[in-house]
Motif scaffolding. Structure first.
Motif, PDB file in Angstrom:
ATOM      1  N   HIS A 203      34.540   1.438 -78.290  1.00 23.35           N
ATOM      2  CA  HIS A 203      35.775   1.093 -77.588  1.00 23.35           C
ATOM      3  C   HIS A 203      35.520   0.430 -76.239  1.00 23.35           C
ATOM      4  CE1 HIS A 203      37.008   4.188 -80.509  1.00 23.35           C
ATOM      5  NE2 HIS A 203      37.985   3.329 -80.683  1.00 23.35           N
TER       6      HIS A 203
ATOM      7  N   MET B   1      35.876   4.362 -72.934  1.00 29.41           N
ATOM      8  CA  MET B   1      37.226   4.536 -73.477  1.00 29.41           C
ATOM      9  C   MET B   1      37.151   5.373 -74.757  1.00 29.41           C
ATOM     10  SD  MET B   1      39.986   1.550 -74.408  1.00 29.41           S
ATOM     11  CE  MET B   1      40.046   0.749 -72.817  1.00 29.41           C
ATOM     12  N   SER B   5      42.565   6.776 -75.900  1.00 31.53           N
ATOM     13  CA  SER B   5      42.959   5.863 -74.824  1.00 31.53           C
ATOM     14  C   SER B   5      42.953   4.424 -75.334  1.00 31.53           C
ATOM     15  CB  SER B   5      42.077   6.032 -73.585  1.00 31.53           C
ATOM     16  OG  SER B   5      40.740   5.794 -73.883  1.00 31.53           O
ATOM     17  N   TYR B   6      42.054   4.129 -76.278  1.00 25.50           N
ATOM     18  CA  TYR B   6      42.061   2.794 -76.911  1.00 25.50           C
ATOM     19  C   TYR B   6      43.386   2.560 -77.644  1.00 25.50           C
ATOM     20  CZ  TYR B   6      41.066  -0.594 -80.622  1.00 25.50           C
ATOM     21  OH  TYR B   6      41.137  -1.644 -81.491  1.00 25.50           O
ATOM     22  N   GLN B   9      46.127   2.074 -75.143  1.00 23.41           N
ATOM     23  CA  GLN B   9      46.033   0.757 -74.510  1.00 23.41           C
ATOM     24  C   GLN B   9      46.604  -0.327 -75.422  1.00 23.41           C
ATOM     25  OE1 GLN B   9      45.466   0.080 -71.572  1.00 23.41           O
ATOM     26  NE2 GLN B   9      44.055  -1.586 -71.183  1.00 23.41           N
ATOM     27  N   ARG B  10      46.196  -0.284 -76.715  1.00 21.06           N
ATOM     28  CA  ARG B  10      46.690  -1.278 -77.667  1.00 21.06           C
ATOM     29  C   ARG B  10      48.184  -1.076 -77.958  1.00 21.06           C
ATOM     30  NH1 ARG B  10      42.644  -4.473 -80.212  1.00 21.06           N
ATOM     31  NH2 ARG B  10      41.047  -4.537 -78.601  1.00 21.06           N
ATOM     32  N   THR B  12      50.548   0.343 -76.060  1.00 19.63           N
ATOM     33  CA  THR B  12      51.420  -0.050 -74.939  1.00 19.63           C
ATOM     34  C   THR B  12      51.471  -1.577 -74.813  1.00 19.63           C
ATOM     35  OG1 THR B  12      49.552   0.317 -73.441  1.00 19.63           O
ATOM     36  CG2 THR B  12      51.194   2.076 -73.592  1.00 19.63           C
ATOM     37  N   ALA B  13      50.348  -2.243 -75.128  1.00 26.24           N
ATOM     38  CA  ALA B  13      50.346  -3.716 -75.082  1.00 26.24           C
ATOM     39  C   ALA B  13      51.313  -4.276 -76.124  1.00 26.24           C
ATOM     40  CB  ALA B  13      48.937  -4.249 -75.327  1.00 26.24           C
ATOM     41  N   HIS B  64      49.313   1.452 -69.497  1.00 27.23           N
ATOM     42  CA  HIS B  64      48.439   0.297 -69.757  1.00 27.23           C
ATOM     43  C   HIS B  64      47.607  -0.047 -68.519  1.00 27.23           C
ATOM     44  CE1 HIS B  64      47.377  -3.153 -72.268  1.00 27.23           C
ATOM     45  NE2 HIS B  64      47.340  -3.858 -71.146  1.00 27.23           N
ATOM     46  N   ILE B  67      44.875   2.768 -67.668  1.00 24.96           N
ATOM     47  CA  ILE B  67      43.689   2.723 -68.538  1.00 24.96           C
ATOM     48  C   ILE B  67      42.853   1.477 -68.227  1.00 24.96           C
ATOM     49  CG2 ILE B  67      42.882   2.560 -70.934  1.00 24.96           C
ATOM     50  CD1 ILE B  67      45.427   4.086 -71.762  1.00 24.96           C
ATOM     51  N   GLY B  68      43.527   0.364 -67.996  1.00 26.69           N
ATOM     52  CA  GLY B  68      42.812  -0.883 -67.688  1.00 26.69           C
ATOM     53  C   GLY B  68      42.028  -0.791 -66.395  1.00 26.69           C
ATOM     54  N   THR B  71      38.903   1.244 -66.769  1.00 26.72           N
ATOM     55  CA  THR B  71      37.817   0.469 -67.397  1.00 26.72           C
ATOM     56  C   THR B  71      37.179  -0.487 -66.401  1.00 26.72           C
ATOM     57  OG1 THR B  71      38.975   0.594 -69.500  1.00 26.72           O
ATOM     58  CG2 THR B  71      37.277  -1.082 -69.319  1.00 26.72           C
TER      59      THR B  71
END
Lengths: 242, 109
Positions: A203, B1, B5-6, B9-10, B12-13, B64, B67-68, B71
């Protein structure tokens, strides 16, 4: 009267981590590969030049270097295709410790293969019982797509995320893990998913696709990593990943 | 991640993509003939659909972004896993609180 011999200006990074470039002049030949150039320099100009190669035919994956700023397998890279204004710049692969000159220490690269559990673990079935796997099986075909990796380290050197995060397993190790996960004979496939989701696992990939862009044997590790992301999420939702 | 959380992230996008399009389209459409703050508030106050719309928008963007940023901190700063995660999670709470306050102000206050 024959045409005058054309000379290549070759800058090679010498020394260890804190090295510098040294220029050599090498006669240009037809169908000359970058590995031919390096071999010429070692045999005729500087016997102390350190580099690594074995098969010379694109099978062993040991001769990868940075050629004019781009990671490449040098035995199958023709000079005519990459030379710029009669000049070549050669350096060791990026994202790996330099031992000397063009030789990198591949230990971290292969340690990541082990960390991603890219090896076969036998199941509990009785010895001699053959698993029937059809050549047209979806998972068998996915394994076939990923399995031809020659371990050259080009994708590892090309990956931005590897350069940012030391703990990222990298495209080669994750591609290998995807091939292993698609082997239905494996006795602990969730173990692979656990290995590739801990720390800098699949990930962490940003899907830049540099690995696929640079892979000399046209594999697509990004696709393999996407498969690991998908399957590990499914396993997590099923409660199979702790 | 982590896998979760992945997925967040996807997810919410994917949620934000149509919300952003609707948000921008409505702004462009609504201001054509000029629009005052009073006129905006007269349409949003007491409107459950706009409350749900922007409530979701705020929640998705906070998750989003958090989490971003986590990273990015991990990749571009010397911060370790725990410190990056704490800052990222803190950001989710702060962004959500600020956004929720704004939604409350234009819909229910």
């Amino acid at each position: 009267m024959s045409a005058p011999e054309r000379i290549l200006q070759v800058d090679i990074r010498r020394g260890g981590e804190a090295g510098d470039y040294e220029r050599f002049e090498v006669p240009e030949r037809e169908n000359q590969t970058v590995l031919d150039v390096v071999t010429y320099i070692q045999r005729h100009l500087d016997a102390a030049l350190a580099y690594r190669f074995s098969c010379r035919v694109g099978v062993c994956g040991s001769c990868a270097m940075t050629v004019n700023g781009r990671p490449r397998w040098t035995c199958r890279t023709h000079v005519a295709r990459v030379v710029r204004g009669g000049k070549l710049t050669l350096a060791p692969l990026a994202n790996l410790p330099v031992i000397r000159d063009l030789v990198t220490d591949m230990t971290p690269f292969f340690e990541k293969w082990q960390a991603a559990r890219g090896r076969f673990v036998p199941g509990d079935g009785p010895r001699g019982e053959m698993a029937a796997v059809s050549p047209g099986d979806k998972q068998r075909m996915a394994a076939s797509d990923a399995i031809e990796c020659i371990n050259c380290g080009v994708c590892h050197a090309a990956c931005d995320v590897v350069s940012w995060r030391e703990d990222y397993l990298g495209p080669a190790a994750l591609n290998r893990a995807w091939a292993a996960w698609n082997d239905v004979r494996d006795g602990d496939r969730n173990g692979i998913l656990r290995a590739v989701t801990s720390g800098g696992g699949c990930h962490t990939c940003h899907t830049h696709q540099s690995c696929a862009e640079h892979c000399p044997v046209s594999l697509n590790p990004t696709f393999s990593i996407a498969g690991l992301k998908r399957e590990s999420l499914k396993a997590k939702l099923r409660g199979e990943l702790k | 991640m982590t896998p979760l959380s992945y997925a967040l992230q996807r997810g919410t996008a994917m949620l934000m993509a149509p919300l952003i399009v609707i948000h921008l389209a409505v702004i462009i459409w609504a201001v054509q003939g000029g629009l005052s703050a009073e006129e905006i508030l007269s349409r949003t106050r007491g409107s459950l659909p706009w409350g749900v719309f922007y409530g979701l928008f705020v929640l998705a963007s906070a998750i989003h972004a958090g989490i971003g940023v986590q990273t990015i901190l991990r990749e571009w700063t010397p911060l370790g896993r725990l410190a990056s995660a704490n800052i990222g999670h803190g950001l989710i709470v702060v962004l959500w609180a600020l956004g929720a306050r704004a939604v409350y102000a234009v819909v229910w206050a």
